[in-house]
Scaffold this active site. Structure first.
Site, PDB file in Angstrom:
ATOM      1  N   HIS A 207       0.827  -1.218   0.000  1.00 58.51           N
ATOM      2  CA  HIS A 207       0.000   0.000   0.000  1.00 58.51           C
ATOM      3  C   HIS A 207       0.855   1.260   0.000  1.00 58.51           C
ATOM      4  O   HIS A 207       0.647   2.166  -0.806  1.00 58.51           O
ATOM      5  CB  HIS A 207      -0.937  -0.007   1.207  1.00 58.51           C
ATOM      6  CG  HIS A 207      -1.914   1.134   1.230  1.00 58.51           C
ATOM      7  ND1 HIS A 207      -1.583   2.397   1.648  1.00 58.51           N
ATOM      8  CD2 HIS A 207      -3.218   1.200   0.857  1.00 58.51           C
ATOM      9  CE1 HIS A 207      -2.631   3.196   1.538  1.00 58.51           C
ATOM     10  NE2 HIS A 207      -3.650   2.484   1.074  1.00 58.51           N
ATOM     11  N   ASP A 208       1.819   1.335   0.935  1.00 58.27           N
ATOM     12  CA  ASP A 208       2.661   2.531   1.036  1.00 58.27           C
ATOM     13  C   ASP A 208       4.000   2.333   0.335  1.00 58.27           C
ATOM     14  O   ASP A 208       4.888   3.177   0.472  1.00 58.27           O
ATOM     15  CB  ASP A 208       2.890   2.877   2.517  1.00 58.27           C
ATOM     16  CG  ASP A 208       1.622   3.404   3.183  1.00 58.27           C
ATOM     17  OD1 ASP A 208       0.628   3.665   2.459  1.00 58.27           O
ATOM     18  OD2 ASP A 208       1.620   3.555   4.419  1.00 58.27           O
ATOM     19  N   THR A 209       4.143   1.212  -0.360  1.00 55.81           N
ATOM     20  CA  THR A 209       5.424   0.907  -1.003  1.00 55.81           C
ATOM     21  C   THR A 209       5.172   0.541  -2.462  1.00 55.81           C
ATOM     22  O   THR A 209       4.695   1.381  -3.215  1.00 55.81           O
ATOM     23  CB  THR A 209       6.138  -0.231  -0.239  1.00 55.81           C
ATOM     24  OG1 THR A 209       5.194  -1.319  -0.057  1.00 55.81           O
ATOM     25  CG2 THR A 209       6.642   0.234   1.123  1.00 55.81           C
TER      26      THR A 209
END
Ligand SMILES: *[C@@H]1O[C@H](CO)[C@@H](O)[C@H](O)[C@H]1NC(C)=O
Ligand SMILES: *[C@@H]1O[C@H](CO)[C@@H](O)[C@H](O)[C@H]1NC(C)=O
Ligand SMILES: *[C@@H]1O[C@H](CO)[C@@H](O)[C@H](O)[C@H]1NC(C)=O
Ligand SMILES: *[C@H]1O[C@@H](CO)[C@H](O)[C@@H](O)[C@@H]1NC(C)=O
Length: 305
Positions: A207-209
């Protein structure tokens, strides 16, 4: 806190006031962690095609992006790649809870009259549990950031069952919504349930990567498990994504079936049947003869036909 509430209510019921486990102050977390009920029941209800079902969700990745990632491609070579599997909608949360009128990622509570797969599993005596990476203790109902960096880490919207009052109002259900520390403990003790939902943290799920981080995580998490006899007990694993990154595509997500429930002759093959996230429920319901919730599960195809 929870025990005081029980006393105030003055009954023997396990029904609780809602969402009291949300404080993220370190003292409140430490206090709740020290007393939070955590349970690891097991069962051995024999199923038609498998005796354990594990679903692992990564985040926001188009089919083509995952197909181009060497680690996801490697995992597909060890199982069956589902080449026609669609997510339900956008954004994330409505996929995790699939239906019930939720259309955004904001904090949602679904009325206690809405049943979930948990009701069907419990009625049939099939043990269940969730493993959510970096949840600070079993049954925690808020969002949690990395305590050193402040980065988003565990998020409630990626934990579908937490939105249902029919789950969070029961102490013994909260007690089965656990973190990865508990996964390691339950695995070592051969105490994993027959149905489990696994959510990596906001770094590992991509998600954040990126899909590269998610692929690295998925391969390194699953490889030892695929030869661990405490995990592989006629086990079917579904590795999938909640939704595509691009909102203009048809929401086709890269999904792989793995595990010793799959005949060796089918490893490294593909299956083009039209599946969607409701197929997870349809598969589990058919396998253990659970009935259905008259949602998309009643019409979706089961993975085993
Ligand atoms: C995971 O949950 C257990 C049970 O509530 C708790 O004892 C443990 O400290 C948690 N682990 C982490 C890393 O927060
Ligand atoms: C997610 O977990 C990994 C270990 O599996 C850790 O390295 C990473 O820092 C965690 N992410 C966050 C935001 O804390
Ligand atoms: C779903 O459940 C309903 C109500 O119990 C039942 O009438 C129906 O036959 C079931 N559908 C399937 C596909 O099992
Ligand atoms: C996927 O394909 C369909 C249609 O041929 C079969 O009915 C399923 O059994 C198959 N699923 C698996 C897991 O092999």
């Amino acid at each position: 806190m929870r025990f005081q509430l029980l006393f105030i209510m003055g009954t023997a019921t396990s029904t609780l006031a809602q969402t009291q486990y949300t404080s993220t102050a370190s003292s409140a977390v430490a206090k709740a962690r020290a007393t939070a009920l955590t349970e690891s029941p097991t069962s051995n209800v024999v199923g038609e095609s498998f005796n354990r079902f594990v679903t692992i969700w990564c985040e926001n990745t188009d089919y083509s992006m995952a197909a181009a990632d060497t680690n996801f491609a490697y995992l597909a070579s060890q199982g069956i790649l589902l080449t026609n599997y669609l997510a339900i909608t956008h954004p994330s949360q409505p996929n995790y809870v699939a239906a019930h009128g939720i259309s955004s990622d904001s904090f949602s509570r679904i009325s206690s009259s809405s049943e979930t797969i948990v009701d069907l599993l419990e009625a049939a005596g099939v043990s269940w549990g969730e493993y959510q990476e970096d949840m600070p203790y079993s049954g925690f109902e808020g969002n949690y950031v990395n305590q050193k960096t402040g980065a988003n880490d565990y998020v409630r919207k990626h934990n579908g069952l937490m939105s249902y009052d029919s789950v969070t109002s029961k102490l013994d259900r909260l007690a089965k919504i656990k973190n990865f520390t508990m996964f390691d403990t339950d695995l070592a003790n051969n105490q994993l349930p027959q149905w489990m939902f696994i959510t990596p943290n906001m770094t590992n799920d991509g998600h954040d990567t990126s899909v590269t981080t998610a692929g690295n995580w998925a391969r390194s998490f699953l490889t030892p498990l695929l030869s661990n006899s405490n995990f592989m007990q006629k086990t079917l694993v579904l590795l999938t994504f909640d939704e595509t990154e691009s909102y203009t595509s048809n929401n086709q997500v890269y999904s792989i079936l793995l595990g010793d429930a799959i005949p060796a002759s089918l490893r490294g093959t593909t299956n083009g049947t039209a599946f969607n996230h409701y197929s997870q429920m349809a598969t589990v319901e058919k396998n253990w003869g659970l009935g259905n919730l008259s949602l998309g599960d009643a019409t979706a195809a089961s993975f085993f036909g």
